[in-house]
Design a protein around this motif. Structure first.
Motif, PDB file in Angstrom:
ATOM      1  N   PRO A   1      -9.279   9.118  -3.805  1.00 20.09           N
ATOM      2  CA  PRO A   1      -9.704   9.037  -5.171  1.00 20.09           C
ATOM      3  C   PRO A   1     -11.123   8.877  -5.542  1.00 20.09           C
ATOM      4  CG  PRO A   1      -9.173   7.030  -3.983  1.00 20.09           C
ATOM      5  CD  PRO A   1      -8.892   8.002  -3.162  1.00 20.09           C
TER       6      PRO A   1
ATOM      7  N   GLY B   1       0.741  -1.329  -0.028  1.00 22.46           N
ATOM      8  CA  GLY B   1      -0.123   0.041   0.058  1.00 22.46           C
ATOM      9  C   GLY B   1       0.848   1.323  -0.010  1.00 22.46           C
TER      10      GLY B   1
ATOM     11  N   ILE C   1      -3.263   2.446  -7.415  1.00 27.21           N
ATOM     12  CA  ILE C   1      -4.596   2.611  -7.624  1.00 27.21           C
ATOM     13  C   ILE C   1      -5.315   4.012  -7.970  1.00 27.21           C
ATOM     14  CG2 ILE C   1      -6.810   2.389  -6.240  1.00 27.21           C
ATOM     15  CD1 ILE C   1      -4.990   0.350  -4.344  1.00 27.21           C
ATOM     16  N   HIS C   2      -4.751   4.856  -7.567  1.00 25.41           N
ATOM     17  CA  HIS C   2      -5.138   6.407  -8.019  1.00 25.41           C
ATOM     18  C   HIS C   2      -5.070   6.350  -9.690  1.00 25.41           C
ATOM     19  CE1 HIS C   2      -3.778   8.069  -4.006  1.00 25.41           C
ATOM     20  NE2 HIS C   2      -5.290   7.294  -3.954  1.00 25.41           N
TER      21      HIS C   2
ATOM     22  N   THR D   1      -6.031   5.311   7.306  1.00 26.12           N
ATOM     23  CA  THR D   1      -6.721   6.132   6.240  1.00 26.12           C
ATOM     24  C   THR D   1      -8.226   6.028   6.110  1.00 26.12           C
ATOM     25  OG1 THR D   1      -5.840   4.345   4.850  1.00 26.12           O
ATOM     26  CG2 THR D   1      -4.550   6.031   4.583  1.00 26.12           C
TER      27      THR D   1
ATOM     28  N   GLU E   1       1.531   1.398  -3.566  1.00 29.96           N
ATOM     29  CA  GLU E   1       0.291   0.621  -4.557  1.00 29.96           C
ATOM     30  C   GLU E   1      -0.779   1.576  -4.486  1.00 29.96           C
ATOM     31  OE1 GLU E   1       2.818  -2.887  -3.545  1.00 29.96           O
ATOM     32  OE2 GLU E   1       2.058  -1.205  -2.306  1.00 29.96           O
ATOM     33  N   ARG E   2      -0.968   2.424  -3.216  1.00 31.06           N
ATOM     34  CA  ARG E   2      -2.076   3.446  -3.280  1.00 31.06           C
ATOM     35  C   ARG E   2      -1.812   4.252  -4.478  1.00 31.06           C
ATOM     36  NH1 ARG E   2      -0.597   6.316   2.162  1.00 31.06           N
ATOM     37  NH2 ARG E   2       0.470   4.128   2.462  1.00 31.06           N
ATOM     38  N   ASN E   3      -0.710   4.678  -4.967  1.00 30.91           N
ATOM     39  CA  ASN E   3      -0.707   5.729  -5.974  1.00 30.91           C
ATOM     40  C   ASN E   3      -0.976   4.807  -7.400  1.00 30.91           C
ATOM     41  OD1 ASN E   3       0.201   7.750  -4.247  1.00 30.91           O
ATOM     42  ND2 ASN E   3       2.470   6.815  -4.399  1.00 30.91           N
TER      43      ASN E   3
ATOM     44  N   GLN F   1      -5.987   2.038   1.699  1.00 35.05           N
ATOM     45  CA  GLN F   1      -4.957   2.934   1.870  1.00 35.05           C
ATOM     46  C   GLN F   1      -4.948   3.966   0.724  1.00 35.05           C
ATOM     47  OE1 GLN F   1      -0.832   1.356   3.615  1.00 35.05           O
ATOM     48  NE2 GLN F   1      -2.269  -0.330   2.732  1.00 35.05           N
ATOM     49  N   SER F   2      -5.570   3.680  -0.376  1.00 31.35           N
ATOM     50  CA  SER F   2      -5.752   4.504  -1.306  1.00 31.35           C
ATOM     51  C   SER F   2      -6.797   5.786  -1.090  1.00 31.35           C
ATOM     52  CB  SER F   2      -6.187   3.874  -2.736  1.00 31.35           C
ATOM     53  OG  SER F   2      -7.244   3.571  -2.724  1.00 31.35           O
TER      54      SER F   2
ATOM     55  N   GLU G   1      -4.782  -2.399   0.654  1.00 29.93           N
ATOM     56  CA  GLU G   1      -4.142  -1.295  -0.366  1.00 29.93           C
ATOM     57  C   GLU G   1      -5.340  -0.568  -0.672  1.00 29.93           C
ATOM     58  OE1 GLU G   1      -0.577  -3.922  -2.259  1.00 29.93           O
ATOM     59  OE2 GLU G   1      -2.316  -3.777  -3.367  1.00 29.93           O
TER      60      GLU G   1
END
Length: 322
Positions: free
Chosen positions: A179, A133, A140-141, A243, A136-138, A173-174, A170
């Motif tokens: 988003p 995450g 996902i964005h 988050t 990986e959060r980025n 956390q995004s 993840e």
């Protein structure tokens, strides 16, 4: 002399203990950040093509390039009769996008466009490290932006997210940077990386998190230090519970009550910290097993959650829900 011998034994035992914790912590960090990769095979590609054919649609290969020059790959499947909404489906650790095709079939049958990416360091996607995450959060964005940029015939009115296990953590956390999700559902997420590390230490001995918090705590700390010093990763910041707390996006938590991989206490921790989430505890379900144990209930709850994304209902009690 007789008095000094026990002291020497104690010092020797302490040295062995610290040596063990140091070596094991290094191996733990390296192994955790480099999970086994399940390649995407020709047979698996044929499987998803057949699934799409049965639904009278087709599979489109999709890819994005991240700021750190990693190519991430996915399947995009648009149903023949779309409801103008899309769902991003995120798989678990050491799996690939094929593991989410059961959920894709369910959602496609109800008119949802689905995007099934391989996480970085998984499947056919690039990348050497799984960071659970942090990075990986980025990713996902970027996938949300990809869906948001589709042409007028496909462009979704609402984008939803569903993830299981690592993918669920993840996904949560995004949400830290808001988003464009209308709502998300997370099955079997961990609350934060420290708590799941404690569980992992105790699982071989069936002690729960106690062993990781006490006798094997130095091993955990060495692993966190190794991740920071060698890879520049602050794993203490992997915290889906935090988050979730600061997000306004509706969150449905799903967790099997007999989950032997990520215990149900993790979703309870998230829900306790963020009571506006909804928590469905699934009796007799193991890790990510809700769709197998209670398929009709799973389908109805997930669809209802996605059909009413603007305002989540009050969270239910933590007890079993049928």
């Amino acid at each position: 002399m007789s008095r000094s011998r026990p002291v020497r034994y104690a010092l020797f035992a302490a040295l062995l203990y610290l040596t063990f914790c140091t070596i094991a912590g290094i191996y733990l960090a390296d192994g955790t950040l480099h999970p086994a990769r399940r390649p995407l095979t020709v047979e698996e590609n044929i499987t998803v093509q057949n699934i799409a054919k049965e639904l009278n649609t087709s599979v489109v290969d999709a890819s994005i390039s991240t700021p750190d020059a990693v190519t991430l790959r996915a399947w995009l499947i648009v149903p023949r009769h779309s409801n103008n909404n899309a769902v991003l489906l995120l798989h678990g650790l050491a799996d690939n996008r094929l593991g989410m095709t059961g959920y894709a079939q369910l959602l496609l049958a109800h008119g949802y466009t689905v995007l099934l990416p391989d996480a970085r360091a998984h499947g056919a996607s690039g990348g050497d490290l799984a960071t659970y995450g942090l990075i990986e959060r980025n990713d996902i964005h970027q996938w949300v932006d990809f869906l948001d940029s589709l042409g007028p015939q496909i462009h979704p009115h609402c984008i939803f997210g569903f993830g299981e296990s690592m993918g669920a953590a993840e996904l949560l956390q995004s949400l830290g940077t808001q988003p464009h999700f209308c709502a998300v559902a997370a099955e079997s997420p961990f609350a934060n990386f420290r708590e799941i590390a404690y569980d992992r230490m105790g699982q071989p001995f069936h002690t729960g998190p106690w062993l990781g918090r006490t006798l094997l705590r130095p091993l955990v700390e060495v692993a966190f230090l190794r991740a920071r010093w060698k890879y520049g990763l602050e794993m203490k910041n992997v915290a889906p519970d935090e988050t979730a707390l600061h997000s306004t996006i509706p969150i449905l938590l799903i967790h099997g009550q007999i989950d032997s991989n990520i215990p149900v206490r993790h979703s309870r921790l998230i829900h306790a910290k963020c009571p506006r989430t909804q928590l469905w505890e699934v009796p007799n379900a193991d890790h990510c097993g809700a769709i197998s144990v209670a398929p009709k209930d799973f389908e109805s709850r997930l669809l209802q959650w996605f059909e009413a994304p603007k305002e989540a209902a009050p969270a239910p009690a933590l007890g079993p829900v049928g």
